[in-house]
Structures are given as structure tokens and as C-alpha cells.
Design a protein around this motif. Structure first.
Motif, PDB file in Angstrom:
ATOM      1  N   GLY A   1       0.605  -1.280  -0.229  1.00 55.09           N
ATOM      2  CA  GLY A   1       0.011  -0.232  -0.183  1.00 55.09           C
ATOM      3  C   GLY A   1       0.869   1.150  -0.153  1.00 55.09           C
ATOM      4  O   GLY A   1       0.655   2.411  -0.684  1.00 55.09           O
ATOM      5  N   ASP A   2       1.840   1.592  -0.026  1.00 52.76           N
ATOM      6  CA  ASP A   2       2.950   2.070   0.514  1.00 52.76           C
ATOM      7  C   ASP A   2       3.463   2.584  -0.762  1.00 52.76           C
ATOM      8  O   ASP A   2       3.571   1.615  -1.743  1.00 52.76           O
ATOM      9  CB  ASP A   2       4.450   2.243   0.514  1.00 52.76           C
ATOM     10  N   ILE A   3       3.549   3.890  -1.986  1.00 53.05           N
ATOM     11  CA  ILE A   3       3.095   4.633  -2.453  1.00 53.05           C
ATOM     12  C   ILE A   3       4.864   4.150  -3.095  1.00 53.05           C
ATOM     13  O   ILE A   3       5.346   4.073  -4.676  1.00 53.05           O
ATOM     14  CB  ILE A   3       3.096   6.086  -2.905  1.00 53.05           C
ATOM     15  N   SER A   4       5.532   4.547  -3.002  1.00 51.73           N
ATOM     16  CA  SER A   4       7.247   4.339  -2.752  1.00 51.73           C
ATOM     17  C   SER A   4       7.451   2.693  -3.385  1.00 51.73           C
ATOM     18  O   SER A   4       8.204   1.849  -4.125  1.00 51.73           O
ATOM     19  CB  SER A   4       8.513   4.185  -2.235  1.00 51.73           C
ATOM     20  N   THR A   5       6.411   1.978  -2.818  1.00 50.47           N
ATOM     21  CA  THR A   5       6.537   0.259  -3.537  1.00 50.47           C
ATOM     22  C   THR A   5       6.190  -0.330  -4.279  1.00 50.47           C
ATOM     23  O   THR A   5       6.518  -0.914  -5.606  1.00 50.47           O
ATOM     24  CB  THR A   5       5.792  -0.581  -2.033  1.00 50.47           C
ATOM     25  N   TYR A   6       5.332   1.200  -5.735  1.00 48.98           N
ATOM     26  CA  TYR A   6       4.640   0.954  -6.398  1.00 48.98           C
ATOM     27  C   TYR A   6       4.855   1.114  -7.822  1.00 48.98           C
ATOM     28  O   TYR A   6       5.539   2.567  -7.749  1.00 48.98           O
ATOM     29  CB  TYR A   6       3.035   0.829  -6.862  1.00 48.98           C
ATOM     30  N   ASP A   7       4.862   1.312  -9.450  1.00 50.21           N
ATOM     31  CA  ASP A   7       5.178   1.424 -10.398  1.00 50.21           C
ATOM     32  C   ASP A   7       3.994   2.800 -10.423  1.00 50.21           C
ATOM     33  O   ASP A   7       3.810   4.115 -11.639  1.00 50.21           O
ATOM     34  CB  ASP A   7       5.915   0.886 -11.424  1.00 50.21           C
ATOM     35  N   LEU A   8       3.448   2.049 -10.161  1.00 44.70           N
ATOM     36  CA  LEU A   8       1.502   2.873 -10.659  1.00 44.70           C
ATOM     37  C   LEU A   8       0.221   2.568  -9.647  1.00 44.70           C
ATOM     38  O   LEU A   8       0.262   1.269  -9.587  1.00 44.70           O
ATOM     39  CB  LEU A   8       1.077   1.837 -11.743  1.00 44.70           C
ATOM     40  N   ILE A   9       0.140   3.204  -9.772  1.00 46.90           N
ATOM     41  CA  ILE A   9      -1.369   3.583  -8.965  1.00 46.90           C
ATOM     42  C   ILE A   9      -2.706   3.597  -9.019  1.00 46.90           C
ATOM     43  O   ILE A   9      -2.519   5.422  -9.734  1.00 46.90           O
ATOM     44  CB  ILE A   9      -0.759   4.199  -7.112  1.00 46.90           C
ATOM     45  N   LEU A  10      -3.366   2.936  -9.343  1.00 48.39           N
ATOM     46  CA  LEU A  10      -4.780   3.129 -10.074  1.00 48.39           C
ATOM     47  C   LEU A  10      -5.843   3.445  -8.724  1.00 48.39           C
ATOM     48  O   LEU A  10      -6.384   2.844  -8.396  1.00 48.39           O
ATOM     49  CB  LEU A  10      -5.178   2.633 -11.096  1.00 48.39           C
ATOM     50  N   ASN A  11      -6.798   4.457  -9.154  1.00 49.46           N
ATOM     51  CA  ASN A  11      -7.846   4.927  -8.209  1.00 49.46           C
ATOM     52  C   ASN A  11      -8.970   4.223  -9.143  1.00 49.46           C
ATOM     53  O   ASN A  11      -9.389   4.819 -10.000  1.00 49.46           O
ATOM     54  CB  ASN A  11      -8.306   6.261  -7.807  1.00 49.46           C
ATOM     55  N   SER A  12      -9.797   3.058  -8.926  1.00 50.72           N
ATOM     56  CA  SER A  12     -10.430   2.373  -9.122  1.00 50.72           C
ATOM     57  C   SER A  12     -12.504   3.625  -9.101  1.00 50.72           C
ATOM     58  O   SER A  12     -13.330   2.531  -9.404  1.00 50.72           O
ATOM     59  CB  SER A  12     -11.504   1.153  -8.694  1.00 50.72           C
ATOM     60  N   ASP A  13     -11.821   4.483  -8.194  1.00 48.59           N
ATOM     61  CA  ASP A  13     -13.182   5.048  -7.905  1.00 48.59           C
ATOM     62  C   ASP A  13     -13.160   5.822  -9.310  1.00 48.59           C
ATOM     63  O   ASP A  13     -14.286   6.635  -9.724  1.00 48.59           O
ATOM     64  CB  ASP A  13     -13.479   5.987  -6.705  1.00 48.59           C
ATOM     65  N   ARG A  14     -11.839   6.671  -9.760  1.00 43.39           N
ATOM     66  CA  ARG A  14     -11.941   7.396 -10.975  1.00 43.39           C
ATOM     67  C   ARG A  14     -12.220   7.518 -11.896  1.00 43.39           C
ATOM     68  O   ARG A  14     -12.479   7.801 -12.884  1.00 43.39           O
ATOM     69  CB  ARG A  14     -11.287   8.292 -10.564  1.00 43.39           C
TER      70      ARG A  14
END
Length: 205
Positions: free
Chosen positions: A174-187
């Protein structure tokens, strides 16, 4: 940038990450792997799947002890050959089970997190989850008495994913630094998220 051949996807419960992964797989031709698909690659896969489900019950606690952490490591040792085999078989997207840690030295791995911030929408999705047997209402109308039960279930599901991943990796779930991309499926819809992933993969080649 290396061509993206493997996507390791994490997702908050009820962010529809599983469905996004399947939509991407359908559009891209990548093979989708969840627990069942991974275990199907193992000789004793049925037994490992049962052990995974039993372990998940322990992971619902707010905190886990050293014995449970060791249980996570033991089951991951059994699951690791399946994750490696999935990667070796070619283009794939793997949901959870700390696959990004197993494949950290592989080239072409892309790490994705799917999140959702609209808790009311999560409540709506969770109440129809067939795995949640004790919820009385299984319709568009949510009973007020069910809300605390469903809320606890949502938090428990995220606890399970977080505990499993964090016991195996220094990169926090869940930490933003762990991932290459974060997508918000609300939007973005399931289909839009799947298309975003496919576009990124296509551009990597």
C-alpha cells in the motif's frame, strides 16, 4: 525501460483489482493468475490452496505474532515455485501473494496498486461478496444492522493482504514507494483501468 512482461498487482479489497487484472488480461493476452491459478501449476496444488485459505483466517487479526509470520514464510516457500513458473511461462499478471518480492530480480516486472477511497461504494460491493456468508442483505438495499459486519470484513480483508505481503517484503503493501503505478478505481472504470495498463505495456515495447 525493459519491455513489461510481468505485472504484479496489489489491490485494496473492493477496489475491483481482480476484475481490472482480468480485463487487462483479456485485452492484452497476458495470463491472469490468482491463488487458484497459481496452485494449479503445483503438483500438490489443491493442498496448498487449502493451506492458503486456512492461513488467511489467521491474518485477519490487527496484529500477527512470530508464529503466524513463520507460517506465512512456510506457505510462500510452497507457492514460490508456482510464481516462478508463471513468470517463466511468459506474459502474465499475478494478483497479490507478494509476487513482486519473488520476482524482484526479474526484468520487465511492473508493480501496480489498485485503490479506492469511496467507502460507501466498498460497502455496496462487499455486501454481495459470496465469500461473506453472514451478511443478511444481499441486495441493493443494505440493512443498517449489516454495516458494522461488512465494515469489519472489509478491514479484515485488507489486513490479510497487508500482513501477508509485509511479512515477506521490506517494501510495504500500500505504500506509494512500493509501486510503479497506482490507479484509483473510484475515478476510472474497470475497463478504463485495464486499458491504461495495456497502453503502458504496449508503450514499453
Amino acid at each position: 525501460m525493459n519491455p513489461i512482461n510481468i505485472i504484479c498487482i496489489s489491490s485494496e479489497y473492493c477496489s475491483r483489482g481482480r476484475y481490472i487484472a482480468m480485463d487487462f488480461a483479456k485485452k492484452s493476452g497476458f495470463k491472469y493468475y490468482d491463488d487458484e491459478a497459481l496452485c494449479s501449476l503445483l503438483v500438490n496444488g489443491d493442498k496448498v490452496l487449502v493451506e492458503l485459505n486456512q492461513l488467511d483466517e489467521k491474518l485477519k487479526q490487527p496484529e500477527i505474532d512470530e508464529d503466524t509470520i513463520q507460517s506465512i514464510k512456510n506457505i510462500q516457500d510452497k507457492l514460490k515455485p508456482a510464481i516462478l513458473k508463471a513468470a517463466e511461462l511468459g506474459h502474465c499478471i499475478i494478483h497479490e501473494r507478494a509476487a513482486m518480492e519473488v520476482l524482484r530480480d526479474f526484468k520487465g516486472v511492473f508493480k501496480v496498486m489498485i485503490q479506492a477511497n469511496d467507502f460507501d461504494q466498498k460497502l455496496f460491493y462487499a455486501q454481495t461478496d459470496p465469500k461473506r456468508q453472514s451478511i443478511k442483505s444481499k441486495s441493493d438495499i443494505m440493512l443498517e444492522e449489516d454495516k458494522p459486519i461488512i465494515t469489519e470484513y472489509i478491514y479484515n480483508q485488507d489486513h490479510m493482504r497487508r500482513h501477508y505481503h509485509n511479512a515477506l517484503s521490506k517494501m510495504a503493501w500500500g505504500d506509494i514507494s512500493t509501486y510503479d503505478l497506482i490507479l484509483n478505481s473510484d475515478r476510472l472504470s474497470i475497463e478504463q483501468c485495464g486499458s491504461v495498463l495495456k497502453s503502458i505495456v504496449d508503450l514499453s515495447f
